[in-house]
Each structure stands twice: as C-alpha cells, then as structure tokens.
Design a protein around this motif. Structure first.
Motif, PDB file in Angstrom:
ATOM      1  N   PRO A  40      54.731  11.773  64.623  1.00 21.89           N
ATOM      2  CA  PRO A  40      55.325  12.984  64.066  1.00 21.89           C
ATOM      3  C   PRO A  40      56.506  12.669  63.150  1.00 21.89           C
ATOM      4  O   PRO A  40      57.406  11.901  63.519  1.00 21.89           O
ATOM      5  CB  PRO A  40      55.779  13.749  65.312  1.00 21.89           C
ATOM      6  N   GLY A  41      56.461  13.220  61.960  1.00 18.71           N
ATOM      7  CA  GLY A  41      57.551  13.038  61.025  1.00 18.71           C
ATOM      8  C   GLY A  41      57.598  11.699  60.331  1.00 18.71           C
ATOM      9  O   GLY A  41      58.555  11.405  59.609  1.00 18.71           O
ATOM     10  N   LYS A  42      56.565  10.891  60.528  1.00 19.47           N
ATOM     11  CA  LYS A  42      56.552   9.560  59.924  1.00 19.47           C
ATOM     12  C   LYS A  42      55.340   9.389  59.020  1.00 19.47           C
ATOM     13  O   LYS A  42      54.380  10.148  59.083  1.00 19.47           O
ATOM     14  CB  LYS A  42      56.555   8.490  61.009  1.00 19.47           C
ATOM     15  N   GLU A  43      55.408   8.365  58.189  1.00 17.45           N
ATOM     16  CA  GLU A  43      54.295   8.035  57.314  1.00 17.45           C
ATOM     17  C   GLU A  43      53.153   7.414  58.131  1.00 17.45           C
ATOM     18  O   GLU A  43      53.366   6.831  59.188  1.00 17.45           O
ATOM     19  CB  GLU A  43      54.744   7.032  56.252  1.00 17.45           C
ATOM     20  N   ARG A  44      51.954   7.553  57.597  1.00 15.98           N
ATOM     21  CA  ARG A  44      50.814   6.881  58.215  1.00 15.98           C
ATOM     22  C   ARG A  44      50.984   5.377  58.019  1.00 15.98           C
ATOM     23  O   ARG A  44      51.268   4.913  56.912  1.00 15.98           O
ATOM     24  CB  ARG A  44      49.516   7.359  57.575  1.00 15.98           C
ATOM     25  N   GLU A  45      50.821   4.629  59.096  1.00 12.73           N
ATOM     26  CA  GLU A  45      51.046   3.190  59.014  1.00 12.73           C
ATOM     27  C   GLU A  45      49.831   2.402  59.467  1.00 12.73           C
ATOM     28  O   GLU A  45      49.066   2.814  60.348  1.00 12.73           O
ATOM     29  CB  GLU A  45      52.276   2.788  59.842  1.00 12.73           C
ATOM     30  N   PHE A  46      49.686   1.248  58.851  1.00 19.75           N
ATOM     31  CA  PHE A  46      48.587   0.345  59.160  1.00 19.75           C
ATOM     32  C   PHE A  46      48.735  -0.216  60.560  1.00 19.75           C
ATOM     33  O   PHE A  46      49.835  -0.575  60.993  1.00 19.75           O
ATOM     34  CB  PHE A  46      48.573  -0.791  58.137  1.00 19.75           C
ATOM     35  N   VAL A  47      47.600  -0.318  61.265  1.00 19.26           N
ATOM     36  CA  VAL A  47      47.592  -0.911  62.594  1.00 19.26           C
ATOM     37  C   VAL A  47      46.746  -2.182  62.607  1.00 19.26           C
ATOM     38  O   VAL A  47      47.219  -3.242  63.002  1.00 19.26           O
ATOM     39  CB  VAL A  47      47.052   0.077  63.644  1.00 19.26           C
ATOM     40  N   ALA A  48      45.480  -2.067  62.165  1.00 17.54           N
ATOM     41  CA  ALA A  48      44.583  -3.224  62.218  1.00 17.54           C
ATOM     42  C   ALA A  48      43.417  -3.036  61.249  1.00 17.54           C
ATOM     43  O   ALA A  48      43.070  -1.911  60.894  1.00 17.54           O
ATOM     44  CB  ALA A  48      44.044  -3.421  63.636  1.00 17.54           C
ATOM     45  N   ARG A  49      42.846  -4.140  60.855  1.00 17.05           N
ATOM     46  CA  ARG A  49      41.683  -4.144  59.976  1.00 17.05           C
ATOM     47  C   ARG A  49      40.730  -5.217  60.458  1.00 17.05           C
ATOM     48  O   ARG A  49      41.152  -6.274  60.930  1.00 17.05           O
ATOM     49  CB  ARG A  49      42.102  -4.435  58.544  1.00 17.05           C
ATOM     50  N   ILE A  50      39.430  -4.941  60.328  1.00 15.65           N
ATOM     51  CA  ILE A  50      38.414  -5.928  60.664  1.00 15.65           C
ATOM     52  C   ILE A  50      37.428  -6.012  59.514  1.00 15.65           C
ATOM     53  O   ILE A  50      37.035  -4.986  58.945  1.00 15.65           O
ATOM     54  CB  ILE A  50      37.704  -5.568  62.000  1.00 15.65           C
ATOM     55  N   THR A  51      37.034  -7.227  59.147  1.00 18.60           N
ATOM     56  CA  THR A  51      36.083  -7.395  58.053  1.00 18.60           C
ATOM     57  C   THR A  51      34.693  -6.943  58.473  1.00 18.60           C
ATOM     58  O   THR A  51      34.408  -6.751  59.670  1.00 18.60           O
ATOM     59  CB  THR A  51      36.063  -8.848  57.569  1.00 18.60           C
ATOM     60  N   TRP A  52      33.809  -6.778  57.499  1.00 15.54           N
ATOM     61  CA  TRP A  52      32.519  -6.133  57.735  1.00 15.54           C
ATOM     62  C   TRP A  52      31.698  -6.818  58.806  1.00 15.54           C
ATOM     63  O   TRP A  52      30.956  -6.178  59.541  1.00 15.54           O
ATOM     64  CB  TRP A  52      31.726  -6.062  56.436  1.00 15.54           C
ATOM     65  N   ASN A  53      31.823  -8.138  58.922  1.00 14.02           N
ATOM     66  CA  ASN A  53      31.037  -8.867  59.923  1.00 14.02           C
ATOM     67  C   ASN A  53      31.862  -9.256  61.145  1.00 14.02           C
ATOM     68  O   ASN A  53      31.387 -10.011  61.998  1.00 14.02           O
ATOM     69  CB  ASN A  53      30.431 -10.116  59.297  1.00 14.02           C
ATOM     70  N   GLY A  54      33.089  -8.751  61.201  1.00 16.62           N
ATOM     71  CA  GLY A  54      33.939  -9.075  62.337  1.00 16.62           C
ATOM     72  C   GLY A  54      34.555 -10.453  62.285  1.00 16.62           C
ATOM     73  O   GLY A  54      35.204 -10.880  63.237  1.00 16.62           O
ATOM     74  N   GLY A  55      34.383 -11.133  61.166  1.00 20.37           N
ATOM     75  CA  GLY A  55      34.841 -12.505  61.092  1.00 20.37           C
ATOM     76  C   GLY A  55      36.339 -12.683  60.966  1.00 20.37           C
ATOM     77  O   GLY A  55      36.876 -13.719  61.358  1.00 20.37           O
ATOM     78  N   ASN A  56      36.999 -11.689  60.424  1.00 20.19           N
ATOM     79  CA  ASN A  56      38.451 -11.760  60.260  1.00 20.19           C
ATOM     80  C   ASN A  56      39.091 -10.453  60.710  1.00 20.19           C
ATOM     81  O   ASN A  56      38.538  -9.380  60.503  1.00 20.19           O
ATOM     82  CB  ASN A  56      38.822 -12.041  58.807  1.00 20.19           C
ATOM     83  N   ARG A  57      40.268 -10.602  61.292  1.00 18.39           N
ATOM     84  CA  ARG A  57      41.011  -9.447  61.793  1.00 18.39           C
ATOM     85  C   ARG A  57      42.463  -9.573  61.363  1.00 18.39           C
ATOM     86  O   ARG A  57      43.015 -10.673  61.324  1.00 18.39           O
ATOM     87  CB  ARG A  57      40.902  -9.358  63.321  1.00 18.39           C
ATOM     88  N   TYR A  58      43.055  -8.448  61.076  1.00 22.45           N
ATOM     89  CA  TYR A  58      44.439  -8.406  60.610  1.00 22.45           C
ATOM     90  C   TYR A  58      45.168  -7.329  61.404  1.00 22.45           C
ATOM     91  O   TYR A  58      44.605  -6.273  61.678  1.00 22.45           O
ATOM     92  CB  TYR A  58      44.487  -8.079  59.120  1.00 22.45           C
TER      93      TYR A  58
END
Length: 122
Positions: A40-58
C-alpha cells in the motif's frame, strides 16, 4: 495470455507460503516470467524472474535466500515459494510475462494477473 495468481493469505512472521501463477495457454511457455509485489502506498517492485526453460532465476536482494521461483511448462504454471516471511513482505503479489529489456522494470512486463494478497503478521 491470461494469468491467474493465487495462494496468498495471512501468515505469521517466519512462516511460509507458496503462490501460484497459472497461464490460460501455453504461449507463456516460451517467455520468461516474473513476480512483482506492491505494498500500500508504494511502487510495484520486482521480486523474481525465471527464464522460459527454468534455467536461470533472478531475485531482488530483499528476498534472495528466502524466496524461490520455479515453473512447470507442462502445467503452464509458475510458483513463488516464500520462506521466512517478514511483515515487510506484506503486499499484493503479481505475476507477469517478461517481454524483454530490463527484468527488474515492471514496464517491460505484460499480461499481468490480478494479484494475490499476502499479509504477514508480526
């Protein structure tokens, strides 16, 4: 592509939750996927990303070591497993398709799900 996020709820600090993001069609299988959150009251922030084949995660630094992103393309589903939850993790969590560019920037994502609320009590 339509995305449906679920799995949110109320949990005590230190607890765990697993969020799910189900895609309406397998078109999402060929794309990297991400989770964001907005308190609430904050900007949307990045949490995690996964590549299409699951090979890399951020991960965002604030969740690294506590959250795990995974996917199963056969089920057209992406998960966010959250451990050691803290009150500051309280937010609406969204999944989206990464369209390329800066993976930490919400503007480079599309097909946002409706979000699922996570509330962590102290």
């Amino acid at each position: 592509v339509q995305l449906q996020a679920s799995g949110g709820g109320l949990v005590q600090a230190g607890g765990s939750l697993r969020l799910s993001c189900a895609a309406s069609k397998r078109a999402s299988d060929n794309y990297d996927m991400g989770w964001f959150r907005q308190a609430p009251g904050k900007e949307r922030e990045f949490v995690a990303r996964i590549t299409w084949n699951g090979g890399n995660r951020y991960y965002a630094d604030v969740v690294k070591g506590r959250f795990t992103i995974s996917r199963d393309n056969d089920k057209s589903t992406v998960w966010l497993h959250m451990d050691s939850l803290k009150p500051e993790d309280t937010a609406v969590y969204y999944c989206a398709v990464f369209m390329g560019g800066r993976y930490w920037d919400a503007r480079d994502y599309n097909y946002w799900g409706q979000g699922t609320l996570v509330t962590v009590s102290s």
